[in-house]
Write an enzyme that holds these catalytic residues in place. Structure first.
Site, mmCIF file in Angstrom:
data_model
loop_
_atom_site.group_PDB
_atom_site.id
_atom_site.type_symbol
_atom_site.label_atom_id
_atom_site.label_comp_id
_atom_site.label_asym_id
_atom_site.label_seq_id
_atom_site.Cartn_x
_atom_site.Cartn_y
_atom_site.Cartn_z
ATOM 1 N N TYR A 106 30.925 -24.010 6.496
ATOM 2 C CA TYR A 106 31.183 -24.507 5.257
ATOM 3 C C TYR A 106 31.006 -23.232 4.271
ATOM 4 C CZ TYR A 106 29.630 -29.421 6.499
ATOM 5 O OH TYR A 106 29.703 -30.496 7.076
ATOM 6 N N HIS A 126 28.000 -37.681 -1.284
ATOM 7 C CA HIS A 126 28.008 -36.705 -0.297
ATOM 8 C C HIS A 126 26.990 -36.730 0.762
ATOM 9 C CE1 HIS A 126 31.278 -34.367 -2.674
ATOM 10 N NE2 HIS A 126 31.934 -34.281 -1.471
ATOM 11 N N ARG A 157 41.173 -26.582 -2.257
ATOM 12 C CA ARG A 157 40.704 -26.140 -1.078
ATOM 13 C C ARG A 157 41.041 -27.101 0.064
ATOM 14 N NH1 ARG A 157 36.131 -29.714 0.352
ATOM 15 N NH2 ARG A 157 35.307 -27.852 1.759
ATOM 16 N N ASN A 206 40.090 -29.026 3.543
ATOM 17 C CA ASN A 206 38.904 -29.439 4.466
ATOM 18 C C ASN A 206 39.826 -30.152 5.950
ATOM 19 O OD1 ASN A 206 36.449 -30.048 5.544
ATOM 20 N ND2 ASN A 206 36.192 -31.978 4.311
ATOM 21 N N GLU A 244 43.130 -31.877 5.185
ATOM 22 C CA GLU A 244 43.137 -32.313 3.932
ATOM 23 C C GLU A 244 43.196 -31.238 2.674
ATOM 24 O OE1 GLU A 244 39.948 -36.086 4.259
ATOM 25 O OE2 GLU A 244 39.461 -34.356 2.933
ATOM 26 N N TYR A 265 29.387 -34.751 13.393
ATOM 27 C CA TYR A 265 29.823 -35.306 11.997
ATOM 28 C C TYR A 265 31.186 -35.600 11.959
ATOM 29 C CZ TYR A 265 30.968 -35.606 7.167
ATOM 30 O OH TYR A 265 31.275 -36.047 5.841
ATOM 31 N N LYS A 266 32.064 -34.740 12.558
ATOM 32 C CA LYS A 266 33.686 -34.983 12.532
ATOM 33 C C LYS A 266 34.122 -35.627 13.607
ATOM 34 C CE LYS A 266 34.466 -30.196 9.969
ATOM 35 N NZ LYS A 266 35.186 -30.997 8.803
#
Lengths: 357, 328
Positions: free
Chosen positions: A37, A193, A223, A225, A265, A316-317
């Site tokens: 991150y 979040h 940005r 993601n 994204e 998480y993904k």
């Protein structure tokens, strides 16, 4: 520039595909061979010609079919689009931003004619020609945000700014990576979040909020993601997890190249003038592994990123269980050669695939 | 990501403008109107936004923030009103004595630090003197949206009441004016009592007035989030001091009448900024080492940060002591 719009689906028979043009301009998100991150923000003021970064709102070959898919999602679940009462003005701001941007950036596809508050909007790909009064919602078939985001690719979060905080007070969310507008509506930046691992401890969100609160009119930012999706599904929502979650168990060594997609994204941020709200468009791009590895640099790099990603992030993904299968496949496209810095394919300078493991 | 790396410029986006009108309103206040030099329309904005005006004062660059006071829906022009401060650092004097119709200037895109809460059922405005300017734009915006508002405006004398006649003529039932020299005062306690649930209060004026409104509202049980204020600080003069800029590897003298930020800029070091008034947080700078005392004047850092000497806001804060080293 003329765009040939694909006839394709993001459900049932999954006829979605990327042309060679779409593969080469895919927003590959890794600028080096590892990922962690960061508040990886940059200004959103154009980019290389033909890239997805060039225009304020990128329009590509998936436009018409994505809008059809959105209409189907909304027909099944109208709560994917919500706007709290104080956000109507922000909706008009967004409508103006998209109409002005698209008509200037794609004059062959979109036209906007304004005479004071009397506006005429022509959307040729979708066959729309509407006349309405700006700031009078009785003259549109939907509220201003819903009207324009039924004609714009990507999800849209419209965030109110109050008390040094951003609030998820409106949005159109049908192509999301497993989060729910209906659940998050009215939440503040830290609340929505909350489920993200590691980043809170790293202070990422505090810094990101400070940055976002200070985004000024005329100075948008962006940005990237990313996550992973099995089958080219736009709607990977919690509401429909029972339909798509199970599909993650259908991967085999034979079908993974076609079924497994990298989901990227392109997130942009624009300050809206009248409402002082912040609009956060989240545009989803999908590419199958088999298409992605046709770019040698990307094949090498994706293998290394997936291999070295911390367990928390892979969990998480949502691909921790499929990671071994992915690595078996991607390993065949990593010959161990170094990769050039940056996100672009560099097809002319990067070596073709040699002997891989 | 590095799709197209571009270095961020300090400050908001700039717009070249031509001065289209200079209108003295009274002994102290003059309105300046601008047209875009390129003939395009200005961006619209929300009431309460300000712009930073660049002044070229015989080679010295002055950057002062002023509230935009024109109707936000009128994109053909922007207007600001400037109160002359004879004891200030010179920006307002420059505007009053040097700026003429036809002059080319540069202003920034609108910057929003003082916004309407669009959830409010009623907007209650308290203005003191030149603090009327952001409310002029807010009122124009709310009138277009059929918003519910009320203005309480305190001025020194009838002669110094900028825009009083215009406001009273247009909105006789919503505008209330109080004259100091006639011993009139805003009946704040009464006004804050008995407002409908969901009312929001806004105050712009001298520091004493802002503190008074916040304290009275708090005592009356108003949630702090429903009381909004804007106060631009002008950088205060102070004793000269020396600062070491570590990244740039240079030492800079900060003069009596310039801010630390201005001294850094004069040395050719690019530093981020937006409001130049201690409110927005953009110019926050890390302190590497120091031996002495900070004079913190910003509204941005919290008390802990002020006490531990780790950061400084160079737009308004100063330093007294032996040595100061900054990460800039």
């Amino acid at each position: 520039m003329t765009i040939q719009f694909n006839e394709e689906t993001f459900r049932d028979d999954y006829s979605f595909y990327n042309s060679d043009w779409a593969i080469k301009r895919f927003p590959f998100p890794f600028h080096e061979d590892s990922y962690m991150y960061s508040v990886n923000m940059e200004q959103h003021r154009g980019g290389p010609e033909g890239s997805v970064y060039e225009m304020r709102f990128d329009v590509d070959e998936h436009y018409v079919s994505e809008m059809k898919d959105r209409a189907m999602v909304l027909a099944d679940d109208p709560l994917r689009c919500q706007s709290l009462p104080h956000m109507t003005l922000a909706g008009w701001d967004l409508l103006e931003l998209i109409m002005v941007s698209k008509s200037e950036d794609y004059p062959d596809l979109f036209e906007l004619h304004r005479d004071g508050d009397h506006w005429r909007w022509i959307n040729k790909p979708l066959g729309i020609d509407d006349t309405f009064t700006f700031l009078d919602e009785t003259t549109l078939p939907y509220g201003p945000m819903e009207y324009i985001t039924r004609q714009a690719q990507g999800d849209f979060c419209v965030l109110d700014q109050r008390d040094e905080m951003l609030w998820m007070d409106a949005g159109m969310v049908t192509t999301q990576a497993d989060w729910s507008l209906d659940f998050d509506i009215g939440m503040n930046f830290f609340e929505w979040h909350a489920p993200v691992p590691l980043a809170h401890e790293m202070g990422i969100f505090k810094r990101a909020l400070k940055f976002l609160l200070n985004i000024q009119q005329g100075a948008p930012a962006r940005r990237l993601n990313w996550t992973m999706t099995v089958n080219p599904l736009l709607d990977t929502s919690p509401e429909n997890y029972h339909k798509w979650g199970i599909q993650k168990t259908t991967l085999t060594p034979e079908n993974i190249g076609a079924k497994q997609h990298l989901r990227v994204e392109l997130q942009t941020f624009f300050r809206l003038p009248r409402s002082n709200a912040l609009v956060f468009p989240i545009r989803c791009y999908l590419i199958s592994f088999q298409d992605l590895v046709t770019v040698p640099k990307w094949g090498r790099r994706l293998h290394r990123v997936v291999r070295d990603l911390p367990v928390e992030l892979a969990t998480y993904k949502g691909f921790i269980d499929n990671r071994p299968l992915m690595l078996d496949y991607l390993g065949k496209f990593d010959d161990g050669q170094p990769t050039s810095p940056g996100v672009f394919p560099d097809l002319d300078t990067e070596p073709p695939l040699g002997n891989a493991s | 990501m590095s799709a197209a790396p571009q270095k961020a410029k300090p400050g908001a986006e700039q717009i070249p403008v031509t001065v289209s009108a200079v209108v003295p309103l009274n002994e102290l206040v003059t309105r300046f109107e601008f047209k875009r030099t390129d003939g395009q329309a200005f961006p619209t904005f929300s009431g309460g936004a300000h712009t930073v005006v660049t002044m070229n004062d015989d080679g010295r660059t002055r950057l002062n923030p002023y509230s935009l006071m024109s109707d936000p829906s009128d994109t053909s022009m922007y207007a600001i009103s400037v109160r002359r401060d004879d004891n200030g650092r010179g920006g307002s004097l420059f505007m009053h004595t040097r700026v003429k119709v036809g002059d080319q200037m540069t202003i920034t895109y609108p910057v929003h630090l003082f916004s309407l809460d669009l959830r409010a059922r009623k907007h209650l405005f308290f203005a003191g003197g030149i603090g009327i300017t952001p409310f002029m734009a807010m009122i124009a915006q709310l009138e277009r949206m059929n918003g519910n508002w009320e203005l309480h405006y305190s001025v020194r004398t009838e002669a110094l009441g900028s825009y009083v006649d215009e406001l009273r003529y247009k909105f006789p039932n919503k505008v209330h004016v109080y004259y100091d020299d006639q011993n009139q005062a805003i009946p704040l306690e009464d006004l804050l009592d008995g407002q409908p649930l969901g009312a929001n209060a806004y105050v712009c004026g001298p520091k004493g007035m802002i503190d008074w409104v916040h304290a009275t509202a708090e005592a009356a049980g108003w949630p702090d989030a429903q009381v909004h204020s804007e106060e631009f600080l002008a950088p205060a003069p102070g004793k000269p001091f020396e600062v070491r800029l570590c990244k740039s590897d240079m030492t800079v003298q900060v003069g009596e009448n310039e801010s630390l930020l201005e001294a850094i800029e004069r040395a050719g070091v690019e530093a981020p900024f937006l409001c130049r008034g201690g409110a927005c947080g953009q110019c926050e700078t890390d302190v590497v080492a120091y031996d002495g005392d900070f004079i913190h004047r910003d509204h941005w850092l919290d008390e802990e940060q002020h006490a531990d000497g780790s950061k400084i806001m160079p737009c308004v804060s100063r330093f007294v002591g032996k040595s100061l080293e900054l990460d800039r």
